[in-house]
Scaffold this active site. Sequence first.
Site, PDB file in Angstrom:
ATOM      1  CB  THR A 210      20.986 -39.846  53.190  1.00 31.70           C
ATOM      2  OG1 THR A 210      21.469 -40.645  52.135  1.00 31.70           O
ATOM      3  CG2 THR A 210      20.125 -40.695  54.112  1.00 31.70           C
TER       4      THR A 210
ATOM      5  CB  VAL B 103      19.829 -53.327  53.298  1.00 35.06           C
ATOM      6  CG1 VAL B 103      18.932 -52.489  54.209  1.00 35.06           C
ATOM      7  CG2 VAL B 103      19.002 -53.972  52.185  1.00 35.06           C
ATOM      8  N   GLY B 104      21.450 -50.411  53.898  1.00 37.52           N
ATOM      9  CA  GLY B 104      22.134 -49.610  54.910  1.00 37.52           C
ATOM     10  C   GLY B 104      21.328 -49.471  56.190  1.00 37.52           C
ATOM     11  CG  ASP B 105      22.114 -45.931  58.442  1.00 31.83           C
ATOM     12  OD1 ASP B 105      22.478 -45.910  57.238  1.00 31.83           O
ATOM     13  OD2 ASP B 105      21.893 -44.899  59.092  1.00 31.83           O
TER      14      ASP B 105
ATOM     15  N   GLY C 180      26.258 -46.344  56.680  1.00 27.83           N
ATOM     16  CA  GLY C 180      25.222 -47.135  57.330  1.00 27.83           C
ATOM     17  C   GLY C 180      25.758 -48.320  58.117  1.00 27.83           C
TER      18      GLY C 180
ATOM     19  CB  SER D 163      22.089 -39.171  48.743  1.00 25.67           C
ATOM     20  OG  SER D 163      23.313 -38.565  48.489  1.00 25.67           O
TER      21      SER D 163
ATOM     22  CB  THR E  88      19.096 -43.306  51.851  1.00 21.76           C
ATOM     23  OG1 THR E  88      20.361 -43.056  51.244  1.00 21.76           O
ATOM     24  CG2 THR E  88      19.049 -44.768  52.279  1.00 21.76           C
TER      25      THR E  88
HETATM   26  C1  SD4 Z   1      23.453 -45.610  53.959  1.00 19.79           C
HETATM   27  N1  SD4 Z   1      23.214 -43.937  55.664  1.00 19.79           N
HETATM   28  O1  SD4 Z   1      22.786 -46.229  53.132  1.00 19.79           O
HETATM   29  C2  SD4 Z   1      23.050 -44.178  54.273  1.00 19.79           C
HETATM   30  C3  SD4 Z   1      23.854 -43.260  53.384  1.00 19.79           C
HETATM   31  C4  SD4 Z   1      23.804 -41.806  53.706  1.00 19.79           C
HETATM   32  O2  SD4 Z   1      24.155 -39.655  53.004  1.00 19.79           O
HETATM   33  O3  SD4 Z   1      23.420 -41.372  54.756  1.00 19.79           O
HETATM   34  N2  SD4 Z   1      24.229 -40.966  52.804  1.00 19.79           N
HETATM   35  O4  SD4 Z   1      24.432 -46.077  54.524  1.00 19.79           O
END
Ligand code: SD4
Length: 320
Positions: A183, A212-214, A237, A81, A201
């Site tokens: 992550t 793109v995530g959080d 995210g 991750s 992450t």
């Molecule tokens: C995301 N929050 O890119 C991250 C993924 C994550 O364990 O936390 N995975 O959305």
Amino acid sequence: MFDRRTFLGSTAIGMGSLTSLDQLSEWFSAFAKIRRPLVIATWNNKKAVETAWDVLKSGGRALDAVEAGARIPESDPEDTSVGYGGFPDRDGFVTLDACIMDELGNAGSVVFLEKIMHPISVARRVMEKTPHVILAGAGAHQFAIEQGFKEENLLTEKAQKALDAWRIKSEYKPKINVERHDTIGILGLDQNGDLSGACTTSGLAFKMRGRVGDSPIIGAGLYVDNEVGAATATGLGEAVIKKVGSFSIVEMMRQGMHPEKACKAAAKRLLTIKSKDEFQVGYIAVNKKGELGAWALRPGFEAAVITQDGFQLIKANSIF
Ligand code: SD4
């Protein structure tokens, strides 16, 4: 399992008996003198918090501690991750997101960064060496190279095989809590009482290219306010971004809420998201006093904590 009374009666035998963050926080409240330094991270990132702890125990700065901790999963090929070994997007590219905040309210972030093993350190350089907060994609990569970071192939054989297997059906439904989720969001409180945080992450496995995530979004995946506390997130995210999760937790702590209650309140806010039955989100937080919180939408979320009394893996409470 302990109830409150048996727990309080058991403190004499030490923290080795603690089973939840509620209890750990009670322990901190009961023994106010032992509140810092400390490190808390999402999931069972034991080696990462131990590495951060090594910085803090000798009087180091929380910022250096959280960066050092975050670099551990980034270079671990078994961690699917984060960083090297992270599962790729559906086109076969490993794209990384990370951000960092210090005790002065400075922030740095990289999104959609490729071929650089330590995005958290690039994010720190963005914070310290540029007038900007976020660099993306090719620009982030160019900046990293200029700063002396090495270009590397981050796609492992294991990750390529996982992609090949996924492509047979090509069904995109992130299996939150089912696949290994490591992550890392990591928060540190140093001996000076200063807070910093980092989050890094490879994002969701088999995401669309460019997603793109959080995790690199200040206020969503991470927020630090040295007057109040710090919070970080893991899980889907898209849900965390919609609720500006980490910022909300810090703002609730600013209003006087305990970190545990603030994490719970933020987790509850996820319930208005239509697909709430299909994802997981976990939050962790710490305030200036060294009180801790962790709460998730559904069971299975854990937090790694380290203080002068040693390492604890805490099972977070959940809304469902
Ligand atoms: C995301 N929050 O890119 C991250 C993924 C994550 O364990 O936390 N995975 O959305």
